[in-house]
Design a protein around this motif. Structure first.
Motif, PDB file in Angstrom:
ATOM      1  N   ALA B 127     -80.552  17.238 -10.892  1.00 55.78           N
ATOM      2  CA  ALA B 127     -80.548  15.772 -10.750  1.00 55.78           C
ATOM      3  C   ALA B 127     -79.709  15.117 -11.839  1.00 55.78           C
ATOM      4  CB  ALA B 127     -81.986  15.251 -10.815  1.00 55.78           C
ATOM      5  N   GLY B 128     -79.171  15.926 -12.739  1.00 58.34           N
ATOM      6  CA  GLY B 128     -78.277  15.370 -13.748  1.00 58.34           C
ATOM      7  C   GLY B 128     -78.877  15.251 -15.136  1.00 58.34           C
ATOM      8  N   TRP B 129     -80.128  15.653 -15.304  1.00 56.35           N
ATOM      9  CA  TRP B 129     -80.719  15.594 -16.648  1.00 56.35           C
ATOM     10  C   TRP B 129     -80.061  16.648 -17.541  1.00 56.35           C
ATOM     11  CZ3 TRP B 129     -83.870  12.086 -18.794  1.00 56.35           C
ATOM     12  CH2 TRP B 129     -84.567  11.208 -17.951  1.00 56.35           C
ATOM     13  N   PRO B 130     -79.700  16.286 -18.774  1.00 57.52           N
ATOM     14  CA  PRO B 130     -79.120  17.276 -19.691  1.00 57.52           C
ATOM     15  C   PRO B 130     -80.149  18.360 -20.028  1.00 57.52           C
ATOM     16  CG  PRO B 130     -79.076  15.055 -20.655  1.00 57.52           C
ATOM     17  CD  PRO B 130     -79.830  14.966 -19.378  1.00 57.52           C
ATOM     18  N   ARG B 131     -79.642  19.582 -20.211  1.00 59.90           N
ATOM     19  CA  ARG B 131     -80.505  20.736 -20.475  1.00 59.90           C
ATOM     20  C   ARG B 131     -81.452  20.516 -21.660  1.00 59.90           C
ATOM     21  NH1 ARG B 131     -77.662  26.386 -20.417  1.00 59.90           N
ATOM     22  NH2 ARG B 131     -78.056  26.025 -18.207  1.00 59.90           N
ATOM     23  N   ASP B 132     -80.973  19.799 -22.691  1.00 60.88           N
ATOM     24  CA  ASP B 132     -81.818  19.642 -23.881  1.00 60.88           C
ATOM     25  C   ASP B 132     -82.868  18.541 -23.723  1.00 60.88           C
ATOM     26  OD1 ASP B 132     -80.214  17.448 -24.015  1.00 60.88           O
ATOM     27  OD2 ASP B 132     -79.589  17.722 -26.092  1.00 60.88           O
ATOM     28  N   GLN B 133     -82.957  17.946 -22.523  1.00 63.09           N
ATOM     29  CA  GLN B 133     -84.001  16.933 -22.309  1.00 63.09           C
ATOM     30  C   GLN B 133     -85.021  17.325 -21.249  1.00 63.09           C
ATOM     31  OE1 GLN B 133     -82.952  12.874 -21.894  1.00 63.09           O
ATOM     32  NE2 GLN B 133     -82.300  12.756 -24.016  1.00 63.09           N
ATOM     33  N   VAL B 134     -84.723  18.349 -20.448  1.00 63.87           N
ATOM     34  CA  VAL B 134     -85.596  18.644 -19.306  1.00 63.87           C
ATOM     35  C   VAL B 134     -87.016  19.028 -19.734  1.00 63.87           C
ATOM     36  CG1 VAL B 134     -83.826  19.187 -17.602  1.00 63.87           C
ATOM     37  CG2 VAL B 134     -84.644  20.999 -19.126  1.00 63.87           C
ATOM     38  N   VAL B 135     -87.142  19.772 -20.843  1.00 66.48           N
ATOM     39  CA  VAL B 135     -88.496  20.159 -21.285  1.00 66.48           C
ATOM     40  C   VAL B 135     -89.299  18.908 -21.637  1.00 66.48           C
ATOM     41  CG1 VAL B 135     -89.843  21.478 -22.963  1.00 66.48           C
ATOM     42  CG2 VAL B 135     -87.723  22.437 -22.064  1.00 66.48           C
ATOM     43  N   SER B 136     -88.654  17.963 -22.332  1.00 69.58           N
ATOM     44  CA  SER B 136     -89.340  16.714 -22.670  1.00 69.58           C
ATOM     45  C   SER B 136     -89.735  15.930 -21.420  1.00 69.58           C
ATOM     46  CB  SER B 136     -88.455  15.833 -23.561  1.00 69.58           C
ATOM     47  OG  SER B 136     -88.456  16.327 -24.885  1.00 69.58           O
ATOM     48  N   VAL B 137     -88.835  15.891 -20.441  1.00 71.76           N
ATOM     49  CA  VAL B 137     -89.110  15.092 -19.239  1.00 71.76           C
ATOM     50  C   VAL B 137     -90.329  15.636 -18.497  1.00 71.76           C
ATOM     51  CG1 VAL B 137     -88.239  14.390 -16.972  1.00 71.76           C
ATOM     52  CG2 VAL B 137     -86.749  14.267 -18.977  1.00 71.76           C
ATOM     53  N   PHE B 138     -90.388  16.966 -18.297  1.00 71.99           N
ATOM     54  CA  PHE B 138     -91.563  17.439 -17.551  1.00 71.99           C
ATOM     55  C   PHE B 138     -92.827  17.405 -18.407  1.00 71.99           C
ATOM     56  CE2 PHE B 138     -89.933  21.933 -18.489  1.00 71.99           C
ATOM     57  CZ  PHE B 138     -91.033  22.402 -19.192  1.00 71.99           C
ATOM     58  N   THR B 139     -92.685  17.501 -19.729  1.00 74.77           N
ATOM     59  CA  THR B 139     -93.869  17.407 -20.593  1.00 74.77           C
ATOM     60  C   THR B 139     -94.470  16.002 -20.556  1.00 74.77           C
ATOM     61  OG1 THR B 139     -92.940  19.112 -22.047  1.00 74.77           O
ATOM     62  CG2 THR B 139     -94.738  17.801 -22.932  1.00 74.77           C
ATOM     63  N   VAL B 140     -93.608  14.991 -20.462  1.00 71.15           N
ATOM     64  CA  VAL B 140     -94.083  13.606 -20.355  1.00 71.15           C
ATOM     65  C   VAL B 140     -94.943  13.443 -19.099  1.00 71.15           C
ATOM     66  CG1 VAL B 140     -93.269  11.287 -19.748  1.00 71.15           C
ATOM     67  CG2 VAL B 140     -92.292  12.476 -21.726  1.00 71.15           C
ATOM     68  N   ILE B 141     -94.457  13.991 -17.992  1.00 71.03           N
ATOM     69  CA  ILE B 141     -95.222  13.915 -16.735  1.00 71.03           C
ATOM     70  C   ILE B 141     -96.562  14.638 -16.895  1.00 71.03           C
ATOM     71  CG2 ILE B 141     -95.239  14.537 -14.281  1.00 71.03           C
ATOM     72  CD1 ILE B 141     -93.091  12.562 -14.712  1.00 71.03           C
ATOM     73  N   GLU B 142     -96.521  15.816 -17.517  1.00 67.15           N
ATOM     74  CA  GLU B 142     -97.759  16.586 -17.715  1.00 67.15           C
ATOM     75  C   GLU B 142     -98.750  15.836 -18.600  1.00 67.15           C
ATOM     76  OE1 GLU B 142     -95.733  20.341 -19.125  1.00 67.15           O
ATOM     77  OE2 GLU B 142     -97.228  21.211 -17.787  1.00 67.15           O
ATOM     78  N   SER B 143     -98.269  15.269 -19.704  1.00 69.83           N
ATOM     79  CA  SER B 143     -99.172  14.560 -20.621  1.00 69.83           C
ATOM     80  C   SER B 143     -99.852  13.403 -19.903  1.00 69.83           C
ATOM     81  CB  SER B 143     -98.410  14.040 -21.844  1.00 69.83           C
ATOM     82  OG  SER B 143     -97.969  15.126 -22.638  1.00 69.83           O
TER      83      SER B 143
END
Lengths: 214, 214
Positions: B127-143
């Motif tokens: 979807a265009g998210w940079p590799r160094d941000q994807v872990v943060s993005v899914f962690t935000v959803i999880e939290s």
């Protein structure tokens, strides 16, 4: 003369020891008997100061909420006030992660918490949020702060593909850039997203030119 | 002939009983001795099937993650896939709230979880998210999902000003409109805000016309 061998029992001392017990042993370990044992008194003595376990849970809540920045809810731009409050909320829960489920699933009655929510409600209503949405809005912030607090106290390596790296190559590559302060950065990214999303929602919710409904 | 008096010990049976134990007694109650007792075997017998408590925690994770919708992460618009995943994540945690802190603070090694994160990483990078941000993005959803799960299992009256209503009039008024399905509505409001905020962030992050960095 001389000082007493043991400091006098008080509500403050009972609450502080209850929080220490939950911090060390988990919320399921909280019982009147165990708390009395740690304080070196009979369980019956506790009832001279508190009515029971429910009041002790509210005492724990009072201590944790005392660590949050409530003053910031007094005014200023609502997004900035909410952000500062959320940071202090997350930090307080991260210092006491064993209280997260206990406090999140027990009805809130302590005056300090009620004062905090009164301030949030006023802040949000004054910013134009309809009365029937303010509870949801602050609860969303709280839920994100609680989940993020658990992430903050997690091990620095939270996902470890180890010898399975070959079967999850994209994940393994994404994890390589993992930084020790990942959890804080993640919280800030989520807070930014959440607040900017709420700004959009508020704009859509408030009728154009009608001003905040009261 | 006849059937055995007791079903045979297996990893599946050990994990299922471990989850039942945590559901009933809390995560701090999880010990090899107690688990063996519930299964009616000696603790030593457990070690014929698992290496220890860490592997049992991963077994619990496997059972909880099995209740999540991982297939939806296979494609489609990323916001919709993430939303469906988040709903199933929240629902699974709400069925097992005592696992929240345990699973959120133990390093993840179970293959099913790794597969889930591999899919999320691919979805977000595509979807265009940079590799160094994807872990943060899914962690935000999880939290957010974890915090919301605790809110979902909270009492229907979560804030009760009772006789203090006079000192918190705005809060008392806001709570009057509280609905029994408040927690679900709140989760949906937060999810909408979070995803629309992430859409804005992604747009700002990805360099115009440069496409997703690889």
């Amino acid at each position: 003369m001389g000082r007493p061998r043991r400091s006098l029992l008080s509500r403050e001392r009972i609450f502080a020891e209850a929080l220490a017990l939950v911090d060390e042993k988990g919320a399921d370990a909280l019982s009147m008997a165990r708390l009395a044992g740690r304080l070196g008194v009979q369980a019956a003595s506790l009832y001279n100061h508190v009515t029971g376990r429910d009041e002790i849970v509210e005492g724990i809540r009072w201590l944790v909420v005392s660590e949050m920045d409530i003053a910031v809810l007094g005014g200023g731009p609502w997004q900035e006030s909410l952000a500062t409050w959320a940071r202090s909320y997350m930090a307080a829960l991260a210092r006491h992660p064993n209280t997260a489920k206990l406090l999140a699933t027990t009805t809130i009655r302590t005056p300090l918490s009620l004062e905090m929510y009164e301030r949030v409600v006023i802040l949000l209503e004054d910013a134009g949020w309809p009365r029937d949405q303010v509870v949801s809005v602050f609860t969303v912030i709280e839920s994100f702060a609680i989940g993020s607090a658990l992430d903050l106290v997690a091990p620095s390596i939270m996902i470890d593909p180890a010898e399975q790296s070959n079967s999850v190559p994209r994940l393994a590559a994404a994890l390589k850039g993992d930084r020790p302060d990942r959890a804080k950065e993640t919280f800030e990214l989520g807070l930014t997203a959440l607040l900017s999303g709420l700004v959009v929602l508020r704009r859509e919710t408030v009728h154009d030119g009608a001003g905040p409904p009261r």
